[in-house]
Design an enzyme around this catalytic site. Structure first.
Site, PDB file in Angstrom:
ATOM      1  N   LYS A 113       0.818  -1.215   0.000  1.00 42.39           N
ATOM      2  CA  LYS A 113       0.000   0.000   0.000  1.00 42.39           C
ATOM      3  C   LYS A 113       0.851   1.264   0.000  1.00 42.39           C
ATOM      4  O   LYS A 113       0.465   2.275  -0.582  1.00 42.39           O
ATOM      5  CB  LYS A 113      -0.938   0.014   1.205  1.00 42.39           C
ATOM      6  CG  LYS A 113      -2.143  -0.893   1.043  1.00 42.39           C
ATOM      7  CD  LYS A 113      -3.266  -0.452   1.974  1.00 42.39           C
ATOM      8  CE  LYS A 113      -4.446  -1.405   1.897  1.00 42.39           C
ATOM      9  NZ  LYS A 113      -5.474  -1.088   2.902  1.00 42.39           N
ATOM     10  N   LYS A 205      -8.431 -10.000  -9.887  1.00 42.84           N
ATOM     11  CA  LYS A 205      -9.462 -10.057  -8.849  1.00 42.84           C
ATOM     12  C   LYS A 205     -10.542  -9.012  -9.099  1.00 42.84           C
ATOM     13  O   LYS A 205     -10.245  -7.920  -9.582  1.00 42.84           O
ATOM     14  CB  LYS A 205      -8.824  -9.783  -7.477  1.00 42.84           C
ATOM     15  CG  LYS A 205      -8.722 -11.024  -6.607  1.00 42.84           C
ATOM     16  CD  LYS A 205      -7.952 -10.763  -5.336  1.00 42.84           C
ATOM     17  CE  LYS A 205      -8.832 -10.368  -4.182  1.00 42.84           C
ATOM     18  NZ  LYS A 205      -8.132 -10.436  -2.873  1.00 42.84           N
ATOM     19  N   LYS A 208     -12.976  -2.962  -6.460  1.00 43.33           N
ATOM     20  CA  LYS A 208     -13.768  -1.732  -6.426  1.00 43.33           C
ATOM     21  C   LYS A 208     -13.117  -0.637  -7.262  1.00 43.33           C
ATOM     22  O   LYS A 208     -13.766   0.333  -7.625  1.00 43.33           O
ATOM     23  CB  LYS A 208     -13.930  -1.256  -4.986  1.00 43.33           C
ATOM     24  CG  LYS A 208     -12.614  -0.851  -4.359  1.00 43.33           C
ATOM     25  CD  LYS A 208     -12.757  -0.304  -2.972  1.00 43.33           C
ATOM     26  CE  LYS A 208     -11.364   0.070  -2.484  1.00 43.33           C
ATOM     27  NZ  LYS A 208     -11.167  -0.016  -1.082  1.00 43.33           N
TER      28      LYS A 208
END
Ligand code: TRP
Length: 344
Positions: A113, A205, A208
């Site tokens: 991240k 995957k 969002k």
């Protein structure tokens, strides 16, 4: 009901989709039959990266609505947002002083991240796993349904629990608490078909943040949108195989069969028994029906709830009040154990 206590958290960072539903929420719903459950909308975790305030508020309500629309019972169990129970942050601070830098330096999610610009990542993003440990342990929860990606954080929670129990062993004993003051929380890794892939690319995957809305089924989608997206889902030209073996190296077919299996509660093998050898068109028509039947009502209920934020907020306040009662008891004990002075 057992003495086992389930805790899990979902971040209110927007666009809950079929992957979140089959990977997590379905399991949350099931666990209600066998365990006491606490389901938390983790808004404190969300702000470890920038969140627009108005959007954050909307997203907290949306996750709550998704929980309820999916069948989580906020009266029998507890549903609330993290920031309403200050004990999470309080215990996280104590854990900041228990966990070692070396432990956090190993966390792969932080590395991913934070990316290349690590100097510019928030301190919160780095300390995030300590807050997650506090979420779980402030209730002394024993079981935590999480995806593969959170397993490392859960291990860290176990390490923190153990180090706290060891470091403060004498004080724990002196105050008359059980030796294992904090339990070792166990992961509950969900069954098959937890990995839902993009409807546009079976190698990615479902996410969002994919720019194409056709790549995912949002939980808030209505019946028409769901049907459209399933119809347009990428496939390959071969008929469906009759055996699971035949799904290997056919990621799109594998994904759609997996989604069918998960939504119908069957195994992939059973799905192939029914549809193997047939063209995609017939299978897709059945998948449209099934998806609309299972997910349509969730989208409809979420829409209804989105028009009644006062009701959704009242659920969160009620859940927070009940959560706080448990958390405060743990926190008082922790204060005594650590050696803080408090109002008796
Ligand atoms: N870190 C989890 C995620 O991103 C969310 C989370 C926060 C959580 N606290 C938790 C999950 C405690 C399980 C238990 O998915």
């Amino acid at each position: 009901m057992t003495k086992e206590l389930v805790f899990s958290g979902v971040q209110p960072t927007g666009n809950l989709h079929l992957g979140n539903y089959l990977g997590a929420i379905v399991n949350f719903v099931k666990l209600q039959n066998t365990h006491h459950c606490i389901y938390c909308v983790v808004d404190l975790h969300a702000i470890t990266v920038w969140q627009d305030p108005a959007e954050l508020m909307r997203n907290i309500r949306e996750v709550t609505a998704a929980f309820i629309a999916s069948g989580i019972d906020p009266k029998k169990h507890i549903v609330f947002n993290q920031s309403q129970v200050a004990e999470h942050a309080e215990l996280a601070w104590v854990f900041n002083c228990v966990a070692r830098l070396g432990w956090l330096n190993r966390m792969t999610q932080f590395k991913e991240k934070a990316g290349k610009d690590r100097e510019n990542a928030s301190v919160g993003l780095y300390a995030y796993p300590n807050l997650m440990a506090a979420d779980i342990l402030v209730y002394r929860a024993t079981h935590v349904p999480v995806g593969e990606d959170q397993k490392q954080h859960l291990e860290l929670s176990r390490d923190i629990a153990q180090k706290f129990n060891n470091d403060f062993a004498d004080s724990i004993k002196a105050h008359g608490f059980a030796e294992k003051f904090f339990p070792q929380p166990e992961p509950l890794i969900t069954g098959p078909a937890t990995r839902v892939m993009s409807l546009r690319d079976g190698a990615k995957k479902m996410s969002k943040s994919d720019p194409s809305d056709y790549s995912r089924i949002n939980l808030s989608d209505d019946a028409d949108a769901i049907a459209q997206k399933v119809r347009k889902a990428k496939t390959d030209p071969e008929p469906l195989p009759s055996e699971e073996e035949g799904l290997k190296s056919r990621p799109e077919a594998d994904n759609l069969v997996g989604i069918f299996a998960a939504l119908s509660g069957k195994s992939k093998q059973d799905v192939l028994k029914e549809f193997g050898g047939g063209q995609f068109s017939g299978f897709k028509a059945a998948l449209v029906d099934l998806s609309v039947h299972k997910l349509g009502p969730i989208g409809a209920e979420m829409k209804k709830l989105s028009q009644d934020s006062a009701y959704v907020d009242s659920i969160l306040v009620d859940g927070a009040n009940r959560a706080r009662a448990i958390a405060a008891e743990t926190m008082n004990a922790v204060k005594d154990i650590v050696g803080f002075i408090r109002k008796a």
